[in-house]
Design a protein around this motif. Sequence first.
Motif, PDB file in Angstrom:
ATOM      1  N   MET A   1     -13.379 -70.633  36.542  1.00  0.00           N
ATOM      2  CA  MET A   1     -12.902 -69.596  35.629  1.00  0.00           C
ATOM      3  C   MET A   1     -12.952 -68.248  36.304  1.00  0.00           C
ATOM      4  SD  MET A   1     -14.619 -68.406  32.075  1.00  0.00           S
ATOM      5  CE  MET A   1     -14.054 -66.906  31.311  1.00  0.00           C
ATOM      6  N   SER A   2     -11.916 -67.487  36.177  1.00  0.00           N
ATOM      7  CA  SER A   2     -11.885 -66.140  36.748  1.00  0.00           C
ATOM      8  C   SER A   2     -12.305 -65.139  35.693  1.00  0.00           C
ATOM      9  CB  SER A   2     -10.474 -65.810  37.222  1.00  0.00           C
ATOM     10  OG  SER A   2     -10.389 -64.481  37.653  1.00  0.00           O
ATOM     11  N   LYS A   3     -13.254 -64.261  36.016  1.00  0.00           N
ATOM     12  CA  LYS A   3     -13.747 -63.314  35.038  1.00  0.00           C
ATOM     13  C   LYS A   3     -13.688 -61.901  35.587  1.00  0.00           C
ATOM     14  CE  LYS A   3     -17.402 -66.360  34.415  1.00  0.00           C
ATOM     15  NZ  LYS A   3     -16.689 -67.403  34.950  1.00  0.00           N
ATOM     16  N   ARG A   4     -13.298 -60.992  34.773  1.00  0.00           N
ATOM     17  CA  ARG A   4     -13.311 -59.582  35.143  1.00  0.00           C
ATOM     18  C   ARG A   4     -13.682 -58.784  33.910  1.00  0.00           C
ATOM     19  NH1 ARG A   4     -12.911 -61.573  39.443  1.00  0.00           N
ATOM     20  NH2 ARG A   4     -11.448 -61.169  41.109  1.00  0.00           N
ATOM     21  N   SER A   5     -14.580 -57.831  34.079  1.00  0.00           N
ATOM     22  CA  SER A   5     -15.007 -57.033  32.937  1.00  0.00           C
ATOM     23  C   SER A   5     -14.572 -55.595  33.127  1.00  0.00           C
ATOM     24  CB  SER A   5     -16.519 -57.088  32.812  1.00  0.00           C
ATOM     25  OG  SER A   5     -16.958 -56.279  31.776  1.00  0.00           O
ATOM     26  N   VAL A   6     -13.945 -55.004  32.125  1.00  0.00           N
ATOM     27  CA  VAL A   6     -13.383 -53.680  32.349  1.00  0.00           C
ATOM     28  C   VAL A   6     -13.817 -52.627  31.356  1.00  0.00           C
ATOM     29  CG1 VAL A   6     -11.330 -54.632  33.398  1.00  0.00           C
ATOM     30  CG2 VAL A   6     -11.324 -54.162  30.965  1.00  0.00           C
ATOM     31  N   THR A   7     -14.641 -52.955  30.396  1.00  0.00           N
ATOM     32  CA  THR A   7     -14.972 -51.895  29.448  1.00  0.00           C
ATOM     33  C   THR A   7     -16.400 -51.977  28.957  1.00  0.00           C
ATOM     34  OG1 THR A   7     -14.320 -50.801  27.398  1.00  0.00           O
ATOM     35  CG2 THR A   7     -14.181 -53.190  27.428  1.00  0.00           C
ATOM     36  N   GLU A   8     -16.976 -50.844  28.697  1.00  0.00           N
ATOM     37  CA  GLU A   8     -18.328 -50.757  28.169  1.00  0.00           C
ATOM     38  C   GLU A   8     -18.407 -49.549  27.267  1.00  0.00           C
ATOM     39  OE1 GLU A   8     -22.698 -51.228  28.088  1.00  0.00           O
ATOM     40  OE2 GLU A   8     -20.931 -52.493  28.264  1.00  0.00           O
ATOM     41  N   ILE A   9     -18.917 -49.727  26.056  1.00  0.00           N
ATOM     42  CA  ILE A   9     -19.091 -48.599  25.149  1.00  0.00           C
ATOM     43  C   ILE A   9     -20.306 -47.814  25.586  1.00  0.00           C
ATOM     44  CG2 ILE A   9     -19.446 -47.919  22.762  1.00  0.00           C
ATOM     45  CD1 ILE A   9     -18.271 -50.526  21.908  1.00  0.00           C
ATOM     46  N   THR A  10     -20.166 -46.504  25.728  1.00  0.00           N
ATOM     47  CA  THR A  10     -21.306 -45.697  26.093  1.00  0.00           C
ATOM     48  C   THR A  10     -22.211 -45.522  24.892  1.00  0.00           C
ATOM     49  OG1 THR A  10     -20.342 -43.577  25.481  1.00  0.00           O
ATOM     50  CG2 THR A  10     -19.841 -44.428  27.684  1.00  0.00           C
ATOM     51  N   ALA A  11     -23.419 -45.087  25.143  1.00  0.00           N
ATOM     52  CA  ALA A  11     -24.396 -44.983  24.062  1.00  0.00           C
ATOM     53  C   ALA A  11     -24.112 -43.824  23.136  1.00  0.00           C
ATOM     54  CB  ALA A  11     -25.797 -44.836  24.651  1.00  0.00           C
ATOM     55  N   THR A  12     -23.161 -42.985  23.503  1.00  0.00           N
ATOM     56  CA  THR A  12     -22.825 -41.904  22.586  1.00  0.00           C
ATOM     57  C   THR A  12     -21.539 -42.151  21.846  1.00  0.00           C
ATOM     58  OG1 THR A  12     -21.592 -40.731  24.292  1.00  0.00           O
ATOM     59  CG2 THR A  12     -23.903 -40.176  24.026  1.00  0.00           C
ATOM     60  N   SER A  13     -20.905 -42.767  22.037  1.00  0.00           N
ATOM     61  CA  SER A  13     -19.658 -42.841  21.260  1.00  0.00           C
ATOM     62  C   SER A  13     -19.636 -42.270  19.976  1.00  0.00           C
ATOM     63  CB  SER A  13     -18.667 -43.747  21.772  1.00  0.00           C
ATOM     64  OG  SER A  13     -18.980 -44.889  22.353  1.00  0.00           O
TER      65      SER A  13
ATOM     66  N   ALA B   1     -13.431 -41.051  13.038  1.00  0.00           N
ATOM     67  CA  ALA B   1     -14.442 -41.465  14.011  1.00  0.00           C
ATOM     68  C   ALA B   1     -14.031 -41.042  15.413  1.00  0.00           C
ATOM     69  CB  ALA B   1     -14.631 -42.980  13.959  1.00  0.00           C
ATOM     70  N   THR B   2     -15.038 -40.874  16.260  1.00  0.00           N
ATOM     71  CA  THR B   2     -14.820 -40.582  17.674  1.00  0.00           C
ATOM     72  C   THR B   2     -15.684 -41.538  18.494  1.00  0.00           C
ATOM     73  OG1 THR B   2     -14.337 -38.243  17.274  1.00  0.00           O
ATOM     74  CG2 THR B   2     -15.015 -38.859  19.497  1.00  0.00           C
ATOM     75  N   ALA B   3     -15.115 -42.120  19.521  1.00  0.00           N
ATOM     76  CA  ALA B   3     -15.862 -43.043  20.374  1.00  0.00           C
ATOM     77  C   ALA B   3     -15.480 -42.812  21.824  1.00  0.00           C
ATOM     78  CB  ALA B   3     -15.575 -44.491  19.979  1.00  0.00           C
ATOM     79  N   TYR B   4     -16.434 -43.032  22.701  1.00  0.00           N
ATOM     80  CA  TYR B   4     -16.207 -42.921  24.136  1.00  0.00           C
ATOM     81  C   TYR B   4     -16.439 -44.281  24.777  1.00  0.00           C
ATOM     82  CZ  TYR B   4     -16.720 -37.877  23.411  1.00  0.00           C
ATOM     83  OH  TYR B   4     -16.582 -36.579  22.964  1.00  0.00           O
ATOM     84  N   ILE B   5     -15.589 -44.654  25.714  1.00  0.00           N
ATOM     85  CA  ILE B   5     -15.810 -45.862  26.494  1.00  0.00           C
ATOM     86  C   ILE B   5     -15.537 -45.565  27.959  1.00  0.00           C
ATOM     87  CG2 ILE B   5     -15.181 -47.383  24.580  1.00  0.00           C
ATOM     88  CD1 ILE B   5     -12.543 -47.932  25.992  1.00  0.00           C
ATOM     89  N   VAL B   6     -16.112 -46.387  28.828  1.00  0.00           N
ATOM     90  CA  VAL B   6     -15.814 -46.299  30.247  1.00  0.00           C
ATOM     91  C   VAL B   6     -15.199 -47.628  30.657  1.00  0.00           C
ATOM     92  CG1 VAL B   6     -18.134 -47.057  30.907  1.00  0.00           C
ATOM     93  CG2 VAL B   6     -16.742 -45.791  32.553  1.00  0.00           C
ATOM     94  N   ALA B   7     -14.171 -47.576  31.486  1.00  0.00           N
ATOM     95  CA  ALA B   7     -13.427 -48.784  31.842  1.00  0.00           C
ATOM     96  C   ALA B   7     -13.013 -48.733  33.302  1.00  0.00           C
ATOM     97  CB  ALA B   7     -12.192 -48.932  30.951  1.00  0.00           C
ATOM     98  N   GLY B   8     -12.732 -49.907  33.856  1.00  0.00           N
ATOM     99  CA  GLY B   8     -12.259 -50.009  35.230  1.00  0.00           C
ATOM    100  C   GLY B   8     -10.983 -50.820  35.286  1.00  0.00           C
ATOM    101  N   THR B   9     -10.170 -50.572  36.284  1.00  0.00           N
ATOM    102  CA  THR B   9      -8.872 -51.241  36.407  1.00  0.00           C
ATOM    103  C   THR B   9      -8.917 -52.345  37.460  1.00  0.00           C
ATOM    104  OG1 THR B   9      -8.042 -49.728  38.107  1.00  0.00           O
ATOM    105  CG2 THR B   9      -7.707 -49.089  35.805  1.00  0.00           C
TER     106      THR B   9
END
Length: 497
Positions: A1-13, A121-129
């Motif tokens: 299985m190929s896996k890639r993770s691209v997003t994480e919710i920051t603790a402040t969102s 609502a306002t939320a912040y996330i960090v992601a990779g491509t």
Amino acid sequence: MSKRSVTEITATSGNQGEPRKTPRGESKQPENATNDEMGEFEDAWEDELESDEEVVDSEARKDEDGMDIDDEVMPPIEESEEQPPAPDVFIPGVHKLGQDEILEPDDSVDNLGEQRQRFPATAYIVAGTQADTAKNNEISVYKMSSLHKTQRENDSDDEEDDDDDALDEDPLLEYRSVPHLGGVNRIRAQPLPASSPLPPVSQPYYVASWSETGKVHIWDVRPLIEALDVPGYAVDKARTHTPAFTINSHGRAEGFAMDWASSGEANPSALRLLTGDIHSKIYLTTTTPSGFNALSQPFTSHTSSVEDIQWSPVEPTVFASCSADQSVQVWDVRAKGRQSVAGIDRAHESDVNVISWNRSSTYLLLSGGDEGGIKVWDLRNIKKRGTTAPDPTPVAAFHWHKASITSIEWHPTEDSIFAASGADDQVTLWDLAVEQDDEETGAMDATPENGRDVPPQLLFVHQGQKDVKEVHWHPQIPGMVISTALDGFNVFKTISV
């Protein structure tokens, strides 16, 4: 299985899929998404659930005077009434404080914090491509704002509900990016207590990225967050475009497993980062007064690729890991020989892709397998290393998903609720406290649609995304879920928690 993770919710969102991008500085509206054995759990909600309408809660909006828009009743404004002057906005690098001047926070614009219930609502996330060329990849910090409750088509026009929460306004998506060499296998943000704001502007805020090049980079993204929040903020590229630290312990072996831990609210800057690679090795990186320190001796009980890692929510030296060797292992960093201290040798019938450690009932661990199965384990029953006891039986097991489980996560405060995503393009929400009544069982059709039994613990199925790779609960907005997929992000809220 190929896996890639691209997003994480920051603790402040953080496995595959490239987020949609707009030219820097512009905004874009995210696309809308369109009988197992159980242990006993207490039902804290007694089957009292909110409407299944997709909503996102937030704190009350504030007007320029700092009043709650939802609660105020505006009297007629007399022309002779003198309006208070707008507060001066201080922009770092543009303005300077005069003698005896100090900065005062404007509470009317601070709508972040824990237990946010009102809109927008306002939320912040960090992601990779994961671009087709290694040099074209990026790490992006996204700000999602003006997130309103979705208005239903059958809402009556003569309803007396004039609450601004019901407005169906366009959401805003803004982002700032830095270049990243190699596709981002997984990305994780520095943990913060749910009630804590970001560190002061002068302090860094870290995220770690697993690159397909075999490097783990640690980035200070605090300037990117400031650039989204402060008009005219100038990003220091020397600080953001170069990693604050790079972990070279894995050589050229890439990996997917990664998790941060902190020493708690008393000292959230004392960070520890675990990283696991496809060659079965796990390394620990810690912080010291002089910076990051990558320890050279690996943890080596797995015999195949390490797929996921989770620190214990209560024991600062204990963590769990899962692997393509079908096992789940529990470790103590103090143990001699860097070997696991306990484990489940055959947790799933194939690769164990993801795990999640319950933050409230800390003896419960979730696991998701490549065969599509989800299992709940009682860690008090797992066997210690060196014993010949058989593997424990899971507390619960579900086989709803028809493809690999790509992400799984317990709710941050409710110990019976979890979310999962699968390669079958489904995001599912579950509640282990729900049990089907005998009367309901008798009233149901003996042959459900398509011949599939629907587990009573399955609360909701969210569909419409393609190649779903990661799902997270927002740590400060109760019941809010963010999922990422090949075709973008979805934000929704379906249950009262």
